[in-house]
Design a protein around this motif. Sequence first.
Motif, PDB file in Angstrom:
ATOM      1  N   UNK A 273       0.824  -1.208   0.000  1.00 30.95           N
ATOM      2  CA  UNK A 273       0.000   0.000   0.000  1.00 30.95           C
ATOM      3  C   UNK A 273       0.859   1.259   0.000  1.00 30.95           C
ATOM      4  N   UNK A 274       1.907   1.271   0.824  1.00 30.34           N
ATOM      5  CA  UNK A 274       2.822   2.418   0.862  1.00 30.34           C
ATOM      6  C   UNK A 274       3.586   2.570  -0.452  1.00 30.34           C
ATOM      7  N   UNK A 275       3.967   1.436  -1.050  1.00 34.09           N
ATOM      8  CA  UNK A 275       4.679   1.483  -2.335  1.00 34.09           C
ATOM      9  C   UNK A 275       3.772   2.074  -3.418  1.00 34.09           C
ATOM     10  N   UNK A 276       2.490   1.699  -3.421  1.00 34.96           N
ATOM     11  CA  UNK A 276       1.549   2.265  -4.399  1.00 34.96           C
ATOM     12  C   UNK A 276       1.321   3.756  -4.146  1.00 34.96           C
ATOM     13  N   UNK A 277       1.359   4.154  -2.870  1.00 32.90           N
ATOM     14  CA  UNK A 277       1.250   5.583  -2.544  1.00 32.90           C
ATOM     15  C   UNK A 277       2.408   6.356  -3.153  1.00 32.90           C
ATOM     16  N   UNK A 278       3.613   5.769  -3.119  1.00 35.08           N
ATOM     17  CA  UNK A 278       4.774   6.414  -3.733  1.00 35.08           C
ATOM     18  C   UNK A 278       4.604   6.513  -5.246  1.00 35.08           C
ATOM     19  N   UNK A 279       4.060   5.462  -5.863  1.00 38.61           N
ATOM     20  CA  UNK A 279       3.835   5.480  -7.314  1.00 38.61           C
ATOM     21  C   UNK A 279       2.854   6.585  -7.686  1.00 38.61           C
ATOM     22  N   UNK A 280       1.804   6.748  -6.877  1.00 35.83           N
ATOM     23  CA  UNK A 280       0.761   7.732  -7.180  1.00 35.83           C
ATOM     24  C   UNK A 280       1.201   9.164  -6.900  1.00 35.83           C
ATOM     25  N   UNK A 281       1.990   9.361  -5.857  1.00 32.45           N
ATOM     26  CA  UNK A 281       2.328  10.728  -5.428  1.00 32.45           C
ATOM     27  C   UNK A 281       3.764  11.134  -5.728  1.00 32.45           C
ATOM     28  N   UNK A 282       4.657  10.156  -5.906  1.00 34.80           N
ATOM     29  CA  UNK A 282       6.063  10.481  -6.156  1.00 34.80           C
ATOM     30  C   UNK A 282       6.815  10.943  -4.924  1.00 34.80           C
ATOM     31  N   UNK A 283       6.288  10.686  -3.714  1.00 32.82           N
ATOM     32  CA  UNK A 283       6.986  11.133  -2.506  1.00 32.82           C
ATOM     33  C   UNK A 283       8.287  10.354  -2.341  1.00 32.82           C
ATOM     34  N   UNK A 284       9.255  10.994  -1.712  1.00 35.03           N
ATOM     35  CA  UNK A 284      10.569  10.371  -1.525  1.00 35.03           C
ATOM     36  C   UNK A 284      10.457   9.155  -0.621  1.00 35.03           C
ATOM     37  N   UNK A 285      11.254   8.145  -0.906  1.00 32.63           N
ATOM     38  CA  UNK A 285      11.267   6.925  -0.096  1.00 32.63           C
ATOM     39  C   UNK A 285      11.740   7.204   1.329  1.00 32.63           C
ATOM     40  N   UNK A 286      12.488   8.305   1.511  1.00 27.93           N
ATOM     41  CA  UNK A 286      12.963   8.653   2.843  1.00 27.93           C
ATOM     42  C   UNK A 286      11.815   8.937   3.815  1.00 27.93           C
ATOM     43  N   UNK A 287      10.716   9.521   3.308  1.00 28.35           N
ATOM     44  CA  UNK A 287       9.583   9.858   4.164  1.00 28.35           C
ATOM     45  C   UNK A 287       8.940   8.606   4.769  1.00 28.35           C
ATOM     46  N   UNK A 288       9.208   7.460   4.187  1.00 30.24           N
ATOM     47  CA  UNK A 288       8.653   6.204   4.695  1.00 30.24           C
ATOM     48  C   UNK A 288       9.706   5.358   5.409  1.00 30.24           C
TER      49      UNK A 288
END
Length: 509
Positions: free
Chosen positions: A383-398
């Motif tokens: 779910x978090x990985x798909x959130x990154x795909x949708x929003x482009x947020x940096x992996x560091x935030x997770x």
Amino acid sequence: MNKILKEKLSEALSSVLPITLIVLVLSATVAPMPVGTLALFLTGAVMLIAGMALFSLGTDVSMTPMGEGIGAQLPKTKNLGVVIGLTLLIGVLITIAEPDLQVLAGQVPSIPNAVLIWTVAGGVGLFFVLAMLRTLFRIRLSLLLFVFYIGVFTLSAFVPNEFVSVAFDSGGVTTGPITVPFIMSLGIGLASIRGDRDAQDDSFGLVALCSIGPILAVLLLGIFFRGGNPSYTRVTVPDIQDTRQVAQIFLHGLPEYIREVCSALLPIIVFCAVFQLVFRRFHRLQMEKIGVGFGYTFIGLALFLTGVNVGFMPAGHFLGRQLALSGHSWILLPLGMLIGYFLVTVEPAVHVLNRQVEAITKGSVSQRAMMLSLSIGVACSVGLAMLRVLTGISIYWLLIPGYTLALLLTLFVPRMFTGIGFDSGGVASGPMTTTFLLPFSMGACEALGGNVLTDAFGVVAMVAMTPLLTIQALGVLYKRKQRRAETAEMAVGAGEDEIIVLEEGVPHE
């Protein structure tokens, strides 16, 4: 043996069936799939079931006893230099043999495959030595985890962003179906020679440390390697006209994966043969059984890898792309979580870990509880990985909050659960993650026009992170349950003492 094989087939069927049904439902509703791609997927599912069953049987009778024997024998040489040298060699050999690493290396073509593989193998080898020394000298695992993860995140600040996700993914893929059974059983063997009360707790944690080495090694590669910015290889979905083409594609792929498994297992088999010649650890019947087990492992892994690479990879990429283009791209979140929940049950190494945890804890931590915790963790990670795909947020935030919380939990959970939790992170991110979830993320990211290297890569790292939290949360519950049981036992004991006192005070006639 036939009865055990039937049990393994039943276990594999119950693991593969849910994800197969999910893909069939999606292909019939929101993501219509070409018949040829669906035929590849279904054929791959059948190969997965047979491959998982044979692999699981093979590791039980070959990898596990051999690893435990080597782990128990190494310290008896009483020469620390020899022990370190052999441990380093084992770490490098089993990493080069890991099929997941070959898949990842093939998807990052701007770094030569040999460079990436040897970098990762060196990192695993060095940290395998560290893990072995930790077990022998009783160094607290949580202390090492704090030190090295602080070092990882500090070093990553100086590395190009494109390398960060690949580095964390490398830490996940190195602990797959070849590595995990061997490393975990070797850890049990090392701990068995100590005989102190903490030996059981320290039998876990080798996989956890071996997952850190590749991350640091690839981050250093990102600083010093000057081969250009990393790129990736697009997953191609073959255009299939009929079932004969499906058979031809699998027949074409099978020899390739047989060769891959040969090159993977041969160094381990040679090392084990030399070990047996030198130390004479096993008698003849044991060696014959181990030899048969290696045969089962070979056939099972060849079938499994062919199924996931030829059948599951194109299906994963196609589903991710179609769901992203459906006009309701948000659906990637819940469907990704659902896929992740069931997909982890297909990972061969997960079943190895769960069986060993149940055996060592004498049933206190059941396979069912472990699997539920891992499934919840992987569902959250996808779910978090798909959130990154949708929003482009940096992996560091997770990653930074996730690992910070995981490290803080080590201060409150039993030591054994720290080892199990961090081992679980590496185990959960196996071949199914690299050949289904990573292409799934890449397909969705390509369709949405995102940066695949920064937004899609990293899904393996996410899958490796969340089990650290869920398994340690299980440890908190286990600790509370243990305290309640101790309190109840003390209360019963106090009651019995009171009865005895009362009885002693009654005058006899």
